[in-house]
Design a protein around this motif. Structure first.
Motif, PDB file in Angstrom:
ATOM      1  N   LYS A 256       0.834  -1.217   0.000  1.00  0.00           N
ATOM      2  CA  LYS A 256       0.000   0.000   0.000  1.00  0.00           C
ATOM      3  C   LYS A 256       0.864   1.261   0.000  1.00  0.00           C
ATOM      4  O   LYS A 256       0.704   2.160   0.825  1.00  0.00           O
ATOM      5  CB  LYS A 256      -0.952  -0.003   1.190  1.00  0.00           C
ATOM      6  N   ALA A 257       1.768   1.301  -0.953  1.00  0.00           N
ATOM      7  CA  ALA A 257       2.663   2.449  -1.038  1.00  0.00           C
ATOM      8  C   ALA A 257       1.937   3.723  -1.426  1.00  0.00           C
ATOM      9  O   ALA A 257       2.460   4.827  -1.212  1.00  0.00           O
ATOM     10  CB  ALA A 257       3.771   2.161  -2.065  1.00  0.00           C
ATOM     11  N   ASP A 258       0.717   3.616  -1.990  1.00  0.00           N
ATOM     12  CA  ASP A 258      -0.019   4.815  -2.381  1.00  0.00           C
ATOM     13  C   ASP A 258      -0.565   5.564  -1.176  1.00  0.00           C
ATOM     14  O   ASP A 258      -1.096   6.669  -1.334  1.00  0.00           O
ATOM     15  CB  ASP A 258      -1.170   4.446  -3.328  1.00  0.00           C
ATOM     16  N   VAL A 315       8.805  -1.270  -2.353  1.00  0.00           N
ATOM     17  CA  VAL A 315       7.618  -0.488  -2.005  1.00  0.00           C
ATOM     18  C   VAL A 315       6.649  -0.612  -3.179  1.00  0.00           C
ATOM     19  O   VAL A 315       6.935  -0.118  -4.275  1.00  0.00           O
ATOM     20  CB  VAL A 315       7.975   0.985  -1.731  1.00  0.00           C
ATOM     21  N   VAL A 316       5.508  -1.277  -2.971  1.00  0.00           N
ATOM     22  CA  VAL A 316       4.653  -1.653  -4.093  1.00  0.00           C
ATOM     23  C   VAL A 316       3.224  -1.191  -3.868  1.00  0.00           C
ATOM     24  O   VAL A 316       2.790  -0.907  -2.751  1.00  0.00           O
ATOM     25  CB  VAL A 316       4.673  -3.183  -4.318  1.00  0.00           C
ATOM     26  N   ILE A 317       2.515  -1.137  -5.000  1.00  0.00           N
ATOM     27  CA  ILE A 317       1.072  -0.865  -5.031  1.00  0.00           C
ATOM     28  C   ILE A 317       0.415  -2.040  -5.746  1.00  0.00           C
ATOM     29  O   ILE A 317       0.895  -2.479  -6.795  1.00  0.00           O
ATOM     30  CB  ILE A 317       0.762   0.446  -5.772  1.00  0.00           C
ATOM     31  N   ALA A 347       0.246   0.666 -10.657  1.00  0.00           N
ATOM     32  CA  ALA A 347       1.043  -0.352  -9.975  1.00  0.00           C
ATOM     33  C   ALA A 347       2.367  -0.625 -10.681  1.00  0.00           C
ATOM     34  O   ALA A 347       3.376  -0.898 -10.025  1.00  0.00           O
ATOM     35  CB  ALA A 347       0.238  -1.648  -9.869  1.00  0.00           C
ATOM     36  N   HIS A 352       5.760   5.274  -9.307  1.00  0.00           N
ATOM     37  CA  HIS A 352       4.770   5.071  -8.253  1.00  0.00           C
ATOM     38  C   HIS A 352       5.054   3.840  -7.401  1.00  0.00           C
ATOM     39  O   HIS A 352       4.707   3.824  -6.219  1.00  0.00           O
ATOM     40  CB  HIS A 352       3.368   4.921  -8.860  1.00  0.00           C
ATOM     41  N   SER A 353       5.647   2.810  -7.987  1.00  0.00           N
ATOM     42  CA  SER A 353       5.753   1.519  -7.304  1.00  0.00           C
ATOM     43  C   SER A 353       6.941   0.745  -7.843  1.00  0.00           C
ATOM     44  O   SER A 353       7.390   0.964  -8.984  1.00  0.00           O
ATOM     45  CB  SER A 353       4.458   0.716  -7.508  1.00  0.00           C
ATOM     46  N   ASP A 354       7.460  -0.184  -7.017  1.00  0.00           N
ATOM     47  CA  ASP A 354       8.549  -1.083  -7.423  1.00  0.00           C
ATOM     48  C   ASP A 354       8.029  -2.431  -7.912  1.00  0.00           C
ATOM     49  O   ASP A 354       8.809  -3.373  -8.061  1.00  0.00           O
ATOM     50  CB  ASP A 354       9.494  -1.326  -6.234  1.00  0.00           C
ATOM     51  N   LEU A 355       6.730  -2.533  -8.161  1.00  0.00           N
ATOM     52  CA  LEU A 355       6.145  -3.826  -8.514  1.00  0.00           C
ATOM     53  C   LEU A 355       6.671  -4.349  -9.842  1.00  0.00           C
ATOM     54  O   LEU A 355       6.858  -5.565 -10.010  1.00  0.00           O
ATOM     55  CB  LEU A 355       4.617  -3.701  -8.562  1.00  0.00           C
TER      56      LEU A 355
END
Length: 476
Positions: A256-258, A315-317, A347, A352-355
C-alpha cells in the motif's frame, strides 16, 4: 592416332578425353601395363551426344530440366551441409537442446488485510487471462496445515530459446491477524517449510523411485515475500522475519505504497533496512538476512544503480482494477491501477511503485539465481538433518564397548570366581543333547570319533589298516 597410356590425350574443342593424364585411373590395366589407348573417333562428335538433349543448332528444343528436390528440401540440405562444415571450423559445436522442466515456488507471508492475494494476482496475471488466485485471508490455520496446496496459484510458460518449461507456483498463507502471540503461527509456517524439504529428501532416497529427480515436481520453497504494513514496523513482524530467515531467504515488501508520500516511503524503507541490520529485540542475535540479488541481475531488471543499493525492501502498489484502454492496445497490456479524486496510482509505473522491478526479478531475471540458492541451502539442511547428534553417537559407542568388551570380561571373571570348569560344562551339554536325541550333536560326536580312528589308521602299517577301518566304522 594411338598414344601410350600416361600421355595427355587428344583434346578437341577444349575437352579432355579418356586418355588424358587428368582423368587416368591407376587401377586400369592400360595404365599398369603401358598398353595403348585408341582415341580416334569413327563417327562424328555430334553422334555421341544423347538424342534426348538434341543439338542446339539443329533446331530441336531441349526438354526442361526438372529439379529432383523442392526448394524447401534444398534449403534444408544446405542448412545441414553448413552444420556439417561448422563441425570442422575453429569453434566448438553447440549441442542441440531438449525440453526440460524447472520449478519455482514462492511463499507470501504477512498480516491479514495487507493485500497478499492482490499482490499474487499482480505478479502472475497477463492480458486476457482469468487467473484463479487462491485467497488465504479467511483460511483457518488448521485447513492450511491439512491442505496447503489448496492455497497455491500456478502458472506455466515456455522458454523457446533455452527449451525450458517454467512451472511457477505461489503459496499463499493465512494472516496472523490480531494475535499478539504469533509463536504458534510462526511454528506452523516453519513446520510447513521443513516438511517440504523432508518430502523432497524422501523422494530422493525412495527405493522404488524409477525416474530422474529433474522430472519430479519440486515442493521446496525458493524464496519468501514478507508483506509489511505501511508507516510502522511492528515488533511481531521483525521477530517473524528473524525466524523465517533461518529457514528460507526473505524479500521484504512494503504494501500500500499509495498511502505514503515520496518522503514517507523513503524514510520507512530506510527504517526497515536499519531494523533488519539491528533488530534490537530480545532473543534475536545478529542481523536478519535478506535475499541478495546480484548487481548484474538488478541491472537487467531495470533498476538504476543508485536505487539498487536500497532495494529490497520493495515499495509496491497492488490493485484489482485494470485499465481497460490498455487491454485494447496492440499488443494488449496488463496495467493495474488505483483511481482517486486527486489522480491515479499505477502499480507498474516505476515512479509510483517497485512492482514492475519485483515482477521482472521473480519471473525473468533472477529465476536461475533463486533456484541455485535453493539448491545450496537444501544441501546444508540435508547435511544437518542426516547428521547424528553427538549424544546419540556417544550412546552408540558406549553400547558397543559394553557388548564387545565389558560383558565378555565380566563373564570370564564371574566364571573364575565361581569355579566353572569348561570341560565339565561341555560334557554336560553333550550328554543332555544325547538324551534329547538332537541330530546335530549326535552327528558331530560321530564325526569327532571317526576322525581320530581314521588318523590312527593312516599311521599303521598297510596290513593292519583294514582292521582299523572296520573298527572306526563300528565306532561310528
Amino acid at each position: 592416332m594411338p598414344v601410350k597410356a600416361g600421355m595427355r590425350g587428344h583434346a578437341s574443342n577444349g575437352r579432355t578425353y579418356a586418355g588424358s593424364a587428368d582423368n587416368r585411373d591407376e587401377s586400369t590395366p592400360e595404365y599398369r601395363t603401358g598398353s595403348t589407348i585408341n582415341t580416334s573417333f569413327d563417327k562424328p562428335l555430334a553422334s555421341y551426344v544423347p538424342p534426348t538433349l538434341g543439338a542446339p543448332d539443329a533446331g530441336i528444343a531441349a526438354p526442361p530440366i526438372t529439379a529432383r528436390t523442392s526448394l524447401s528440401q534444398h534449403q534444408t540440405s544446405m542448412d545441414f551441409r553448413s552444420k556439417q562444415l561448422s563441425l570442422l571450423g575453429p569453434m566448438r559445436p553447440q549441442p542441440t537442446k531438449i525440453w526440460k522442466r524447472k520449478f519455482v515456488k514462492l511463499m507470501v507471508v504477512g498480516d491479514s488485510g495487507l493485500g497478499k492475494t492482490t499482490l499474487i494476482s499482480a505478479l502472475l496475471s497477463k492480458p486476457g487471462e482469468q487467473l484463479q488466485v487462491h485467497d488465504g485471508t479467511n483460511t483457518p490455520l488448521n485447513q492450511f496445515v491439512k491442505d496447503p496446496d489448496s492455497l497455491i496459484t500456478r502458472v506455466t510458460w515456455k522458454d523457446e530459446h533455452d527449451k525450458v518449461v517454467w512451472v511457477f507456483r505461489v503459496q499463499d498463507t493465512p494472516g496472523y491477524g490480531d494475535d499478539e502471540d504469533i509463536t504458534k503461527h510462526i511454528d506452523l509456517i516453519l513446520n510447513h517449510i521443513n516438511h517440504q524439504n523432508t518430502k523432497w529428501l524422501d523422494l530422493e532416497s525412495a527405493r522404488d523411485r524409477c525416474i530422474d529427480m529433474v522430472d519430479v515436481e519440486d515442493p521446496r520453497v525458493d524464496v519468501c515475500l514478507y508483506c509489511l504494513p505501511p508507516h510502522r514496523l511492528r515488533a511481531n513482524d521483525v521477530r517473524y522475519m528473524a525466524e523465517l530467515s533461518k529457514h528460507v531467504p526473505i524479500v521484504p515488501v512494503i504494501m500500500k505504497a499509495d498511502t505514503m508520500t515520496i518522503h514517507e516511503a523513503q524514510r520507512f524503507r530506510q527504517e526497515v533496512v536499519n531494523r533488519l541490520q539491528n533488530p534490537a529485540l530480545s532473543g534475536i542475535r545478529g542481523k536478519i538476512e535478506m535475499f541478495q540479488f546480484s548487481p548484474s541481475t538488478m541491472e537487467r531488471a531495470g533498476l538504476p544503480s543508485s536505487a539498487a543499493m536500497s532495494i529490497p525492501p520493495f515499495v509496491v502498489i497492488g490493485s484489482n482494477d485494470i485499465n481497460q484502454a490498455a487491454l485494447q492496445d496492440d499488443p494488449p497490456t496488463y496495467w493495474p491501477e488505483r483511481s482517486y479524486k486527486w489522480g491515479t496510482a499505477e502499480a507498474f509505473n516505476p515512479d509510483h511503485s517497485d512492482l514492475l522491478f519485483l515482477r521482472s526479478l521473480l519471473m525473468a531475471e533472477a529465476l536461475e539465481e533463486v533456484s541455485l540458492a535453493k539448491r545450496q541451502r537444501y544441501e546444508e539442511w540435508r547435511q544437518k538433518h542426516l547428521a547424528v547428534p553427538f549424544m546419540t553417537r556417544l550412546k552408540r559407542a558406549v553400547l558397543q564397548f559394553v557388548i564387545a568388551t565389558a560383558l565378555p570380561a565380566a563373564a570370564v571373571v564371574f566364571a573364575a570366581n565361581h569355579g566353572f570348569d569348561g570341560h565339565r560344562i561341555k560334557a554336560t551339554v553333550v550328554n543332555s543333547a544325547r538324551q534329547a536325541r538332537i541330530p546335530g550333536f549326535r552327528k558331530k560326536q560321530s564325526v569327532q570319533k571317526a576322525q581320530p580312528a581314521a588318523a590312527a589308521a593312516a599311521m599303521q602299517p598297510e596290513s593292519t589298516q583294514p582292521l582299523l577301518a572296520i573298527s572306526a566304522e563300528r565306532a561310528a
